[in-house]
Write a protein that holds these residues in place. Structure first.
Motif, PDB file in Angstrom:
ATOM      1  N   ASN A   1       0.771  -1.201   0.023  1.00  0.00           N
ATOM      2  CA  ASN A   1      -0.065   0.076  -0.074  1.00  0.00           C
ATOM      3  C   ASN A   1       0.968   1.090   0.110  1.00  0.00           C
ATOM      4  OD1 ASN A   1      -2.284  -1.515  -0.107  1.00  0.00           O
ATOM      5  ND2 ASN A   1      -2.416  -1.557   2.209  1.00  0.00           N
ATOM      6  N   SER A   2       2.064   1.141   0.695  1.00  0.00           N
ATOM      7  CA  SER A   2       2.868   2.445   1.048  1.00  0.00           C
ATOM      8  C   SER A   2       3.444   2.600  -0.374  1.00  0.00           C
ATOM      9  CB  SER A   2       3.766   2.094   2.011  1.00  0.00           C
ATOM     10  OG  SER A   2       3.416   2.045   3.156  1.00  0.00           O
ATOM     11  N   ILE A   3       3.937   1.759  -0.938  1.00  0.00           N
ATOM     12  CA  ILE A   3       4.722   1.668  -2.350  1.00  0.00           C
ATOM     13  C   ILE A   3       3.609   2.310  -3.507  1.00  0.00           C
ATOM     14  CG2 ILE A   3       5.565   0.593  -4.538  1.00  0.00           C
ATOM     15  CD1 ILE A   3       6.726  -1.388  -2.258  1.00  0.00           C
ATOM     16  N   LYS A   4       2.286   1.875  -3.531  1.00  0.00           N
ATOM     17  CA  LYS A   4       1.387   2.358  -4.369  1.00  0.00           C
ATOM     18  C   LYS A   4       0.926   4.104  -4.130  1.00  0.00           C
ATOM     19  CE  LYS A   4      -0.774  -2.398  -5.213  1.00  0.00           C
ATOM     20  NZ  LYS A   4      -1.918  -3.261  -4.968  1.00  0.00           N
ATOM     21  N   ASN A   5       0.653   3.977  -2.970  1.00  0.00           N
ATOM     22  CA  ASN A   5       0.565   5.337  -2.721  1.00  0.00           C
ATOM     23  C   ASN A   5       1.631   6.561  -3.022  1.00  0.00           C
ATOM     24  OD1 ASN A   5      -2.001   4.675  -1.576  1.00  0.00           O
ATOM     25  ND2 ASN A   5      -1.315   4.717   0.693  1.00  0.00           N
ATOM     26  N   ALA A   6       2.926   5.959  -2.745  1.00  0.00           N
ATOM     27  CA  ALA A   6       4.045   6.969  -3.022  1.00  0.00           C
ATOM     28  C   ALA A   6       4.173   6.943  -4.684  1.00  0.00           C
ATOM     29  CB  ALA A   6       5.284   6.112  -2.481  1.00  0.00           C
ATOM     30  N   ALA A   7       3.802   5.758  -5.440  1.00  0.00           N
ATOM     31  CA  ALA A   7       3.868   5.799  -6.649  1.00  0.00           C
ATOM     32  C   ALA A   7       2.826   6.691  -7.295  1.00  0.00           C
ATOM     33  CB  ALA A   7       3.718   4.247  -7.488  1.00  0.00           C
ATOM     34  N   ASP A   8       1.858   6.672  -6.658  1.00  0.00           N
ATOM     35  CA  ASP A   8       0.824   7.690  -7.337  1.00  0.00           C
ATOM     36  C   ASP A   8       1.284   9.178  -7.121  1.00  0.00           C
ATOM     37  OD1 ASP A   8      -1.238   5.784  -7.841  1.00  0.00           O
ATOM     38  OD2 ASP A   8      -2.204   5.872  -5.903  1.00  0.00           O
ATOM     39  N   ILE A   9       1.856   9.447  -5.962  1.00  0.00           N
ATOM     40  CA  ILE A   9       2.411  10.827  -5.938  1.00  0.00           C
ATOM     41  C   ILE A   9       3.280  11.105  -6.872  1.00  0.00           C
ATOM     42  CG2 ILE A   9       3.714  12.421  -4.440  1.00  0.00           C
ATOM     43  CD1 ILE A   9       2.345  11.091  -1.845  1.00  0.00           C
ATOM     44  N   PHE A  10       4.402  10.237  -7.067  1.00  0.00           N
ATOM     45  CA  PHE A  10       5.315  10.327  -8.174  1.00  0.00           C
ATOM     46  C   PHE A  10       4.833  10.595  -9.535  1.00  0.00           C
ATOM     47  CE2 PHE A  10       7.806   8.523 -11.460  1.00  0.00           C
ATOM     48  CZ  PHE A  10       9.244   9.009 -11.574  1.00  0.00           C
ATOM     49  N   PHE A  11       3.942   9.856  -9.715  1.00  0.00           N
ATOM     50  CA  PHE A  11       3.286   9.856 -11.289  1.00  0.00           C
ATOM     51  C   PHE A  11       2.379  11.304 -11.399  1.00  0.00           C
ATOM     52  CE2 PHE A  11       3.891   5.239 -11.407  1.00  0.00           C
ATOM     53  CZ  PHE A  11       4.816   5.395 -12.471  1.00  0.00           C
ATOM     54  N   MET A  12       1.921  11.683 -10.114  1.00  0.00           N
ATOM     55  CA  MET A  12       1.090  12.961 -10.553  1.00  0.00           C
ATOM     56  C   MET A  12       2.253  14.164 -10.451  1.00  0.00           C
ATOM     57  SD  MET A  12      -1.976  12.891  -7.657  1.00  0.00           S
ATOM     58  CE  MET A  12      -1.192  11.990  -6.318  1.00  0.00           C
ATOM     59  N   ARG A  13       3.211  14.098  -9.769  1.00  0.00           N
ATOM     60  CA  ARG A  13       4.157  15.184  -9.770  1.00  0.00           C
ATOM     61  C   ARG A  13       4.895  15.124 -11.244  1.00  0.00           C
ATOM     62  NH1 ARG A  13       7.822  14.372  -4.374  1.00  0.00           N
ATOM     63  NH2 ARG A  13       6.372  15.292  -2.852  1.00  0.00           N
TER      64      ARG A  13
END
Length: 365
Positions: free
Chosen positions: A114-126
């Motif tokens: 879950n932490s990886i997926k949430n972090a990746a969402d932030i990466f791709f939005m940025r």
């Protein structure tokens, strides 16, 4: 590039690396490193979306690793694994390593996922935001070039037509022909005025501030000379007063936009009959503000229109003059510089528009 999230995991215990890879390789593309040096190499060479590092490692700690990584690849989202409670390390990680979140060891597989997926969402939005920002900057630059190129290309032929028309009128005595040339002059004048309005519109709404010291008397002298060439002011009494004893800093181009449109409105929206026409322009620089007031004895604005006259393409009269842009541009320029604008008007009595602008520092914008 694969559709999977790219995860880099740094830990000095080989068993942890193997367990991490085995547990998550079906969900993510996994890169592992046994120490910070190898982790930095991978972060530099590979496309990484999320980085997870153990805090307690020989050599560089997890926090120190992140601090070094930011210098070579700041984009991946960072997660720190901690097996102990150390508030000083947590603070360092936040301040120096810009860590997204912390996970306690031993880690739980679902928590990690879950932490990886949430972090990746932030990466791709940025990343998407960064790409859109670059496109907007490119578009802004292209629009600047387009507007000025277009205005130049349009005004050149217009000036030629106007010049030829004036020469022809000197040589033609037929009153009907003269009337046609007058119509040409009127049409070219309107188009030229519209081009000026488009340039003013762009300056007041799209171009960043350029803060310089403002000498109002010089600006007003230049603008009044231009107004006398542009408008027939022979039937106007024009009163100009500039009171400036202290330095004032602002965007000169936007001040000219404000003056141009307020003065233009005062000229165009005059009564056709009814005695002496007059316009008053007063500028007072006091303390940290410049107060610009333009007053006329023109047709005035009906009460029902006063709240709308600053809207784009709004008109407060059926009189066939103006583009509906003038007061909108004034409002935009004033608001962008942190000022305020007030309007007082009475039908058949006249209008007073007062603009208050603060003195600006270069660092404010």
């Amino acid at each position: 590039m694969s559709d999977k999230i790219h995860v880099l995991y740094i830990d000095d215990e080989d068993n942890n690396l193997k367990s991490f890879r085995a547990s998550l390789r079906k969900d993510f593309k996994i890169f592992t490193a046994i120490d910070a040096e190898e982790g930095l190499r991978i972060a530099k060479e590979e496309e990484i979306h999320v980085v997870i590092a153990d805090q307690r490692m020989p050599g560089l700690t997890g926090t120190e690793f992140f601090e070094q990584m930011i210098k070579i690849n700041p984009d991946p989202i960072r997660i720190l694994l901690t097996g102990y409670s150390d508030i000083a390390s947590v603070i360092d990680a936040i301040n120096k390593g810009e860590v997204y979140r912390f996970i306690d060891k031993p880690w739980n597989i679902e928590q990690i996922k879950n932490s990886i997926k949430n972090a990746a969402d932030i990466f791709f939005m940025r990343r998407e935001l960064k790409e859109k920002t670059i496109k907007l900057q490119k578009l802004h630059s292209e629009m600047n070039q387009f507007v000025y190129s277009l205005s130049h290309e349009l005004r050149g032929p217009l000036m030629s037509i106007s010049g030829i028309s004036k020469l022809a009128k000197l040589e033609i005595s037929d009153p009907n022909a003269l009337e046609y040339f007058e119509m040409i002059d009127t049409a070219t004048g309107k188009l030229d005025d519209f081009i000026y309005k488009m340039l003013d519109f762009y300056r007041s709404t799209k171009i960043d501030h350029k803060i310089t010291e403002i000498h109002f008397q010089e600006i007003v002298n230049q603008q009044m000379e231009a107004y006398r060439e542009k408008f027939d002011l022979t039937h106007f009494k024009v009163d100009v007063q500039v009171n400036q004893q202290i330095p004032f800093f602002c965007d000169e181009a936007k001040i000219r936009v404000i003056l141009n449109n307020l003065f233009s409105n005062a000229v165009q929206f005059q009564k056709e009959h009814g005695g002496q026409k007059w316009i008053s322009l007063t500028i007072d620089v006091v303390e940290e503000n410049a107060i610009i007031a333009v007053e006329d004895n023109g047709i005035g604005i009906e009460e029902r229109y006063r709240a709308e006259v600053f809207n784009l393409f709004a008109r407060a009269t059926q009189k066939n003059v103006g583009t509906g842009l003038g007061l909108y541009m004034v409002k935009e320029a004033v608001e962008q510089m942190g000022g305020k604008i007030d309007l007082e008007s009475e039908v058949n009595e006249g209008t007073t528009i007062t603009v208050t602008l603060p003195s600006l520092n270069k660092g404010e914008f």
